[in-house]
Write a protein that holds these residues in place. Structure first.
Motif, short mmCIF file in Angstrom:
data_model
loop_
_atom_site.label_atom_id
_atom_site.label_comp_id
_atom_site.label_asym_id
_atom_site.label_seq_id
_atom_site.Cartn_x
_atom_site.Cartn_y
_atom_site.Cartn_z
N LEU A 21 0.84 -1.19 0.00
CA LEU A 21 0.00 0.00 0.00
C LEU A 21 0.87 1.23 0.00
O LEU A 21 2.09 1.16 0.23
N ASN A 75 0.91 1.69 -5.92
CA ASN A 75 -0.03 0.73 -5.37
C ASN A 75 -1.48 1.10 -5.67
O ASN A 75 -1.78 2.27 -5.92
N LEU A 77 -3.98 0.56 -3.35
CA LEU A 77 -4.47 1.14 -2.11
C LEU A 77 -3.61 2.34 -1.72
O LEU A 77 -2.41 2.21 -1.49
N HIS A 160 -10.12 -4.09 1.22
CA HIS A 160 -8.92 -3.77 2.00
C HIS A 160 -9.12 -3.88 3.50
O HIS A 160 -8.31 -3.35 4.27
#
Length: 308
Positions: A21, A75, A77, A160
């Motif tokens: 992330l 990433n 996220l 997530h």
């Protein structure tokens, strides 16, 4: 024993990849979140306007991006933990967010969260807003009891959830992006109101030689704990619309005792200014003909059009 190229490639593909992330913002809270993810084995790409703040995290395994755009590109996220909502907008200005899942845990208002969600979606990102109910030392310490309210995209939360639950607990409170911030501020408002009373209580006994503050403190915390049961009673009265049901000590009775509280403060040389605004609202509610109500009536006083 030798391995050909295809064998090595196959073995490499078989190895589980580290969850990854991006985190933008490395203040005390952001750094605490980053450390929790790193300790759990996450691959964390970080960026901060002042790059030197990232040095301790890089030493612990984080990857420092040269720019916010580079960090976001690394990433799917992307978590933002910045100073305020304006900082989020400035940091992500011109950054490609298409295909990203943006989770903003920056402190802000409900309206700002809703607007930021629409802004993110307009740029091709899915959006989740967070309200942190913890202080930095509680991050990464499950027994501390901290958590983050999340609201907005349920799909992002589901995708997530495991990652978001690493630093601190999670509570999804709906698809309205503003609800995380709203409940965050509501709980903190209760905290500040309580601390105002705690401040006044200590001011009253401070300097009294025969009263030990260490002995007084558990009495005060115990009393507040006992009174916490009234929170659920108020909620029930508000839901029913009957602010007089099961009232043990009415507003009229409470108002009659105000002179004792103010008088005691003056006798002790303490300003009553932390309590007098609430006392004045209580008097107004009683003067408006609602003396039989309990404290739920005070909520009705603050909400336009509510007659109880």
């Amino acid at each position: 024993m030798t391995h050909n190229t295809s064998d090595v490639a196959s073995a490499s593909r078989a190895l589980p990849s580290l969850p990854s992330l991006t985190l933008l913002g490395l203040g005390d809270m952001g750094s605490a979140f980053a450390r929790a993810w790193l300790a759990a084995g996450y691959s964390v790409t970080v960026w901060n306007r002042t790059a030197s703040r990232a040095e301790p995290l890089v030493a612990e395994g984080a990857t420092l991006a040269a720019s916010a755009a580079e960090a976001v590109a690394a990433n799917t996220l992307v978590v933002t933990c910045l100073l305020d909502d304006a900082s989020v907008g400035a940091t992500l200005e011109g950054v490609d967010l298409s295909g990203k899942d943006l989770v903003d845990i920056t402190t802000g208002t409900p309206a700002q969260a809703r607007a930021r969600g629409a802004w993110a979606e307009g740029r091709g990102a899915r959006f989740l807003s967070g309200g942190i109910m913890a202080v930095p030392p509680m991050i990464g310490v499950p027994e501390a009891g901290g958590y983050v309210f999340y609201s907005g995209s349920h799909e992002v939360f589901g995708a997530h959830r495991a990652a978001l639950a690493v630093p601190v607990g999670t509570r999804f409170v709906g698809t309205d992006a503003g609800h995380a911030a709203l409940q965050d501020v509501a709980l903190l408002s209760g905290m500040y109101g309580t601390l105002a009373g705690v401040t006044h209580a200590f001011a009253l006994v401070l300097g009294e030689e025969e009263i030990s503050l260490k002995e007084f403190a558990p009495l005060l915390s115990g009393w507040l704990t006992a009174m916490a049961a009234s929170v659920e009673q108020i909620a029930g009265q508000l839901e029913s619309g009957d602010y007089t049901s099961d009232v043990v000590s009415s507003l009229a009775m409470q108002v009659a005792g105000i002179k004792t509280f103010v008088g005691t403060a003056h006798e002790q040389g303490v300003s009553p200014e932390l309590l007098t605004p609430y006392f004045e609202l209580m008097k107004r509610r009683v003067e408006d003909g609602h003396g039989a109500e309990g404290f739920a009536g005070m909520v009705g006083l603050l909400v336009p059009g509510d007659q109880g």
